[in-house]
Design an enzyme around this catalytic site. Sequence first.
Site, mmCIF file in Angstrom:
data_model
loop_
_atom_site.group_PDB
_atom_site.id
_atom_site.type_symbol
_atom_site.label_atom_id
_atom_site.label_comp_id
_atom_site.label_asym_id
_atom_site.label_seq_id
_atom_site.Cartn_x
_atom_site.Cartn_y
_atom_site.Cartn_z
ATOM 1 N N SER A 66 -5.324 13.649 -3.025
ATOM 2 C CA SER A 66 -6.129 14.842 -3.291
ATOM 3 C C SER A 66 -5.689 15.689 -2.259
ATOM 4 C CB SER A 66 -7.666 14.035 -2.429
ATOM 5 O OG SER A 66 -7.718 13.985 -1.130
ATOM 6 N N THR A 101 -15.205 7.109 -8.252
ATOM 7 C CA THR A 101 -16.248 7.420 -7.702
ATOM 8 C C THR A 101 -17.209 7.926 -8.653
ATOM 9 O OG1 THR A 101 -17.302 8.506 -5.784
ATOM 10 C CG2 THR A 101 -15.440 9.547 -7.093
ATOM 11 N N LYS A 104 -17.689 12.436 -7.297
ATOM 12 C CA LYS A 104 -16.833 13.610 -7.464
ATOM 13 C C LYS A 104 -17.169 14.265 -8.871
ATOM 14 C CE LYS A 104 -14.330 12.376 -3.513
ATOM 15 N NZ LYS A 104 -13.450 11.414 -2.771
ATOM 16 N N SER A 109 0.700 -1.074 0.039
ATOM 17 C CA SER A 109 -0.012 0.138 -0.091
ATOM 18 C C SER A 109 0.962 1.487 -0.043
ATOM 19 C CB SER A 109 -1.049 -0.246 1.282
ATOM 20 O OG SER A 109 -1.631 0.918 1.385
HETATM 21 C C1 LIG Z 1 -13.492 10.408 -1.678
HETATM 22 C C2 LIG Z 1 -12.550 9.272 -1.954
HETATM 23 C C3 LIG Z 1 -12.923 8.152 -1.826
HETATM 24 C C4 LIG Z 1 -14.327 7.812 -1.570
HETATM 25 O O1 LIG Z 1 -15.249 7.929 -2.401
HETATM 26 P P1 LIG Z 1 -16.683 8.543 -2.268
HETATM 27 O O2 LIG Z 1 -17.320 8.374 -3.537
HETATM 28 O O3 LIG Z 1 -16.639 9.644 -1.894
HETATM 29 O O4 LIG Z 1 -17.236 7.609 -0.827
HETATM 30 C C5 LIG Z 1 -12.194 7.101 -2.028
HETATM 31 N N1 LIG Z 1 -10.688 7.487 -2.382
HETATM 32 C C6 LIG Z 1 -10.262 8.483 -2.446
HETATM 33 C C7 LIG Z 1 -8.906 8.786 -2.767
HETATM 34 C C8 LIG Z 1 -11.187 9.445 -2.260
HETATM 35 O O5 LIG Z 1 -10.508 10.809 -2.159
#
Ligand SMILES: *Cc1c(COP(=O)(O)O)cnc(C)c1O
Length: 411
Positions: free
Chosen positions: A195, A251, A254, A143
């Site tokens: 992020s 996802t 976003k 990881s």
């Molecule tokens: C936000 C996020 C997630 C989770 O996604 P959601 O659809 O908001 O639950 C997974 N991995 C990373 C890197 C994220 O920033």
Amino acid sequence: MDYEGFFRSEIDALRDEGEYRVFANLERHVGAFPRATRRRDGAAQGANDDRHEVTVWCSNDYLGMGQNAEVRAAMVDAIETCGAGAGGTRNISGTNVHHVALEAELADLHGKESALLFTSGYVSNWAALGTLGSRLPGCVILSDALNHASMIEGMRHSRADKRIWKHNDPEDLRRHLAALDPARPKVVAFESVYSMDGDIAPIAEILDVAEEFGAMTYLDEVHAVGLYGPRGGGVAEREGLMDRLTVIEGTLGKAFGVMGGYIAASTALCDWVRSYASGFIFTTSLPPAVAAGACASIRHLKGSDAERMRQRAMVALLRRRLDQMGIPHLPNPSHIVPVMVKDPVKCKMISDILLDDHGIYVQPINYPTVPRGTERLRFTPSPLHTEADVEHLVQSLHALWSQCALSRAVA
Ligand SMILES: *Cc1c(COP(=O)(O)O)cnc(C)c1O
């Protein structure tokens, strides 16, 4: 035990550390993104006095697709034809035509045989990594040190052996892989766009190393899908690497502006996760309208580059103006602009003043989300921010930088 007293003391401890979270109460408006009405603490719905207009600068609805007309129309149509909820788990009456169409759309987006939907990106990471780690006999998960909480929780839950390699460092990954029994199954788990710093993984080099040691690869493209690549397939699409990755996770919440998560992979792998992952099996599937909206959003962004191009222009403009004003921000190759305050109290104070006096909403990012001493304001310019929005933001930061005696970057 004094249960209530216990809860209160835990909360007080967070307050003392400056880590207590306060949510901004926002009402977003179709047609006005990125503007929203904010209700101040305690103001009830309907009370007119304690509300004001703000420009949101920290949304993960990166392209404003949450208000896109095609997305809304698809959702309204699905509600009118299919109703509100899915009515069951995927296995027990909860599979709708919209889920099936969305999975096909996602498989196509990533050039994979199949895709599998989850109720969020968090659940997709937790369930997929949890199942891989617990059911691959003798599995080791490798990881990246800065992986997201949802991946970490999935690996922890799986109880698989774990090795943490230095962030974005293929050579450190190689050292870990070389030390492992070649016969053991291995999963290399990492993200494309991280992020908080907005840096991007050297995916090709990581793949070279993983392939050399026969490891599977699992890439979280949550902050990249919709945004990178000619069809919004993510950084791996842009770099022509999708077919080399075993699993791509993303996802719908976003850049696609709706909600939900997924993995895209081979038919056998998706079928296996579908059949064994508790977090997939034992939960009601997404509302059909959510699946229909996500499908419309993906289709739109597969065919349209306009949002991505305009977003890039606004990101470049914000960086250029920050540089001209000497306001320090992390240089990175992504759409995320972290402005470094490096002090938790000032970081919170600046964001409060921006919100109350300048109509600018950006959430302060403090420990434990980022290491102490790297507190920041994380800006995410969208295609719908205007040049005037950027100028107002930069002038406001300029004034606050002097007011709070923060150091400037030297050009
Ligand atoms: C936000 C996020 C997630 C989770 O996604 P959601 O659809 O908001 O639950 C997974 N991995 C990373 C890197 C994220 O920033």
